[in-house]
Motif scaffolding. Structure first.
Motif, PDB file in Angstrom:
ATOM      1  N   SER A 106       0.835  -1.210   0.000  1.00 20.40           N
ATOM      2  CA  SER A 106       0.000   0.000   0.000  1.00 20.40           C
ATOM      3  C   SER A 106       0.870   1.261   0.000  1.00 20.40           C
ATOM      4  O   SER A 106       0.458   2.297  -0.526  1.00 20.40           O
ATOM      5  CB  SER A 106      -0.966   0.008   1.189  1.00 20.40           C
ATOM      6  OG  SER A 106      -0.262   0.145   2.417  1.00 20.40           O
ATOM      7  N   LYS A 124      -6.679  -7.708   3.123  1.00 21.96           N
ATOM      8  CA  LYS A 124      -7.276  -6.593   3.857  1.00 21.96           C
ATOM      9  C   LYS A 124      -6.865  -5.236   3.300  1.00 21.96           C
ATOM     10  O   LYS A 124      -7.504  -4.232   3.572  1.00 21.96           O
ATOM     11  CB  LYS A 124      -6.891  -6.659   5.333  1.00 21.96           C
ATOM     12  CG  LYS A 124      -7.463  -7.838   6.068  1.00 21.96           C
ATOM     13  CD  LYS A 124      -6.972  -7.864   7.496  1.00 21.96           C
ATOM     14  CE  LYS A 124      -7.443  -9.113   8.210  1.00 21.96           C
ATOM     15  NZ  LYS A 124      -6.872  -9.213   9.556  1.00 21.96           N
ATOM     16  N   PHE A 125      -5.789  -5.215   2.499  1.00 16.52           N
ATOM     17  CA  PHE A 125      -5.271  -3.952   1.953  1.00 16.52           C
ATOM     18  C   PHE A 125      -5.452  -3.851   0.442  1.00 16.52           C
ATOM     19  O   PHE A 125      -4.901  -2.956  -0.191  1.00 16.52           O
ATOM     20  CB  PHE A 125      -3.799  -3.768   2.352  1.00 16.52           C
ATOM     21  CG  PHE A 125      -3.652  -3.539   3.824  1.00 16.52           C
ATOM     22  CD1 PHE A 125      -3.668  -2.256   4.341  1.00 16.52           C
ATOM     23  CD2 PHE A 125      -3.562  -4.605   4.698  1.00 16.52           C
ATOM     24  CE1 PHE A 125      -3.583  -2.042   5.701  1.00 16.52           C
ATOM     25  CE2 PHE A 125      -3.471  -4.401   6.064  1.00 16.52           C
ATOM     26  CZ  PHE A 125      -3.486  -3.117   6.572  1.00 16.52           C
ATOM     27  N   LYS A 126      -6.259  -4.746  -0.110  1.00 12.42           N
ATOM     28  CA  LYS A 126      -6.472  -4.755  -1.560  1.00 12.42           C
ATOM     29  C   LYS A 126      -6.959  -3.401  -2.065  1.00 12.42           C
ATOM     30  O   LYS A 126      -6.466  -2.906  -3.074  1.00 12.42           O
ATOM     31  CB  LYS A 126      -7.472  -5.844  -1.942  1.00 12.42           C
ATOM     32  CG  LYS A 126      -7.758  -5.894  -3.420  1.00 12.42           C
ATOM     33  CD  LYS A 126      -8.743  -6.999  -3.772  1.00 12.42           C
ATOM     34  CE  LYS A 126      -9.017  -6.991  -5.271  1.00 12.42           C
ATOM     35  NZ  LYS A 126      -9.930  -8.078  -5.647  1.00 12.42           N
ATOM     36  N   GLU A 127      -7.897  -2.798  -1.371  1.00 14.79           N
ATOM     37  CA  GLU A 127      -8.458  -1.514  -1.823  1.00 14.79           C
ATOM     38  C   GLU A 127      -7.418  -0.401  -1.830  1.00 14.79           C
ATOM     39  O   GLU A 127      -7.532   0.548  -2.603  1.00 14.79           O
ATOM     40  CB  GLU A 127      -9.656  -1.115  -0.949  1.00 14.79           C
ATOM     41  CG  GLU A 127     -10.818  -2.092  -1.011  1.00 14.79           C
ATOM     42  CD  GLU A 127     -11.345  -2.300  -2.420  1.00 14.79           C
ATOM     43  OE1 GLU A 127     -11.475  -1.314  -3.171  1.00 14.79           O
ATOM     44  OE2 GLU A 127     -11.598  -3.467  -2.783  1.00 14.79           O
ATOM     45  N   GLN A 128      -6.409  -0.486  -0.983  1.00 13.84           N
ATOM     46  CA  GLN A 128      -5.352   0.527  -0.945  1.00 13.84           C
ATOM     47  C   GLN A 128      -4.247   0.257  -1.968  1.00 13.84           C
ATOM     48  O   GLN A 128      -3.449   1.139  -2.259  1.00 13.84           O
ATOM     49  CB  GLN A 128      -4.739   0.591   0.451  1.00 13.84           C
ATOM     50  CG  GLN A 128      -5.703   1.083   1.505  1.00 13.84           C
ATOM     51  CD  GLN A 128      -5.064   1.054   2.871  1.00 13.84           C
ATOM     52  OE1 GLN A 128      -3.895   1.400   3.038  1.00 13.84           O
ATOM     53  NE2 GLN A 128      -5.825   0.633   3.873  1.00 13.84           N
ATOM     54  N   ALA A 130      -4.941  -1.831  -5.059  1.00  9.82           N
ATOM     55  CA  ALA A 130      -5.542  -1.937  -6.393  1.00  9.82           C
ATOM     56  C   ALA A 130      -6.162  -0.614  -6.815  1.00  9.82           C
ATOM     57  O   ALA A 130      -7.364  -0.505  -7.047  1.00  9.82           O
ATOM     58  CB  ALA A 130      -6.591  -3.052  -6.394  1.00  9.82           C
ATOM     59  N   ILE A 131      -5.324   0.416  -6.909  1.00  6.67           N
ATOM     60  CA  ILE A 131      -5.815   1.744  -7.290  1.00  6.67           C
ATOM     61  C   ILE A 131      -5.278   2.117  -8.665  1.00  6.67           C
ATOM     62  O   ILE A 131      -4.174   1.723  -9.039  1.00  6.67           O
ATOM     63  CB  ILE A 131      -5.427   2.814  -6.241  1.00  6.67           C
ATOM     64  CG1 ILE A 131      -3.920   2.838  -5.996  1.00  6.67           C
ATOM     65  CG2 ILE A 131      -6.161   2.570  -4.931  1.00  6.67           C
ATOM     66  CD1 ILE A 131      -3.437   3.914  -5.051  1.00  6.67           C
ATOM     67  N   TYR A 136      -4.040  -5.875  -9.924  1.00  5.96           N
ATOM     68  CA  TYR A 136      -3.998  -6.635  -8.683  1.00  5.96           C
ATOM     69  C   TYR A 136      -4.211  -8.117  -8.973  1.00  5.96           C
ATOM     70  O   TYR A 136      -5.134  -8.493  -9.683  1.00  5.96           O
ATOM     71  CB  TYR A 136      -5.075  -6.133  -7.712  1.00  5.96           C
ATOM     72  CG  TYR A 136      -4.915  -6.680  -6.327  1.00  5.96           C
ATOM     73  CD1 TYR A 136      -4.103  -6.039  -5.407  1.00  5.96           C
ATOM     74  CD2 TYR A 136      -5.559  -7.848  -5.936  1.00  5.96           C
ATOM     75  CE1 TYR A 136      -3.937  -6.536  -4.122  1.00  5.96           C
ATOM     76  CE2 TYR A 136      -5.402  -8.352  -4.662  1.00  5.96           C
ATOM     77  CZ  TYR A 136      -4.587  -7.698  -3.756  1.00  5.96           C
ATOM     78  OH  TYR A 136      -4.418  -8.196  -2.491  1.00  5.96           O
ATOM     79  N   GLU A 138      -3.705 -12.262  -7.013  1.00  5.97           N
ATOM     80  CA  GLU A 138      -3.684 -12.893  -5.700  1.00  5.97           C
ATOM     81  C   GLU A 138      -2.645 -14.001  -5.584  1.00  5.97           C
ATOM     82  O   GLU A 138      -2.781 -14.893  -4.760  1.00  5.97           O
ATOM     83  CB  GLU A 138      -5.087 -13.390  -5.353  1.00  5.97           C
ATOM     84  CG  GLU A 138      -6.057 -12.227  -5.210  1.00  5.97           C
ATOM     85  CD  GLU A 138      -7.471 -12.635  -4.826  1.00  5.97           C
ATOM     86  OE1 GLU A 138      -7.754 -13.846  -4.739  1.00  5.97           O
ATOM     87  OE2 GLU A 138      -8.279 -11.720  -4.609  1.00  5.97           O
TER      88      GLU A 138
END
Length: 184
Positions: A106, A124-128, A130-131, A136, A138
């Motif tokens: 992130s 838990k940090f995918k949204e931070q 995958a911007i 992204y 796995e």
């Protein structure tokens, strides 16, 4: 001999930092562990490590790779430290490797180091992570150019072995795996 810098901040993830330090050193790679402040650094679960040096003492040195361990609030402290940001910018400008695991990707995303690249992180940090133009995935360990990312404590060994391979070659990785009795 390749040189790696691993900055440590209060609240780092023990398994990620210690595994990387240990495996890289087994691979004959010089690892400099640098605390954001002088003195011992306490990890997220209470383990205390004594860095080799304070970060200020190594800021002007060159490293083949900078590795960011995860853990909270360690990642927050690393992200907020302008010296860390400067180190990452310098690595990028010299086309040298940057590696991050768990929540630490992130930081790379926040600073634009993942734009147009494949990367992974702790879910838990995918949204931070995958911007924008980040692709992204796995996978346990993702290498894209000079950036290497990984998922978390459970992928620490694979991450560290990938770093050995990048810095010292496939044969050296195999030798380290054999010494660790790493399953095929």
């Amino acid at each position: 001999m390749p040189r790696v810098l691993l900055p440590l901040a209060e609240g780092f993830e023990e398994l990620e930092a210690v595994t990387v330090i240990d495996v890289l050193r087994r691979g004959g790679i010089e690892v400099v562990v640098a605390g954001l402040q002088e003195g011992p650094v306490k990890a997220s679960r209470g383990t205390v490590l004594h860095p080799d040096a304070p970060l200020d003492a190594v800021m002007d040195q060159d490293f083949d790779m900078v590795v960011l361990p995860g853990g909270m609030p360690g990642v927050k402290h690393l992200r907020e430290d302008e010296r860390v940001r400067g180190l990452l910018e310098r690595q990028r400008s010299k086309n040298r490797c940057i590696a991050a695991i768990c929540a630490a990707p992130s930081i790379l995303a926040a600073y634009g180091h993942l734009e147009g690249k494949r990367a992974t992180s702790n879910p838990k940090f995918k949204e931070q992570v995958a911007i924008g133009p980040v692709r992204y995935v796995e996978d346990a360990v993702v290498e894209d150019g000079e950036v290497i990312t990984s998922r978390g404590p459970g992928t620490s060994m694979l991450f560290a072995l990938a770093l050995v391979e990048r810095l010292a070659g496939t044969q050296r990785r195999r030798e380290v795996e054999a010494g660790l009795v790493f399953p095929a």
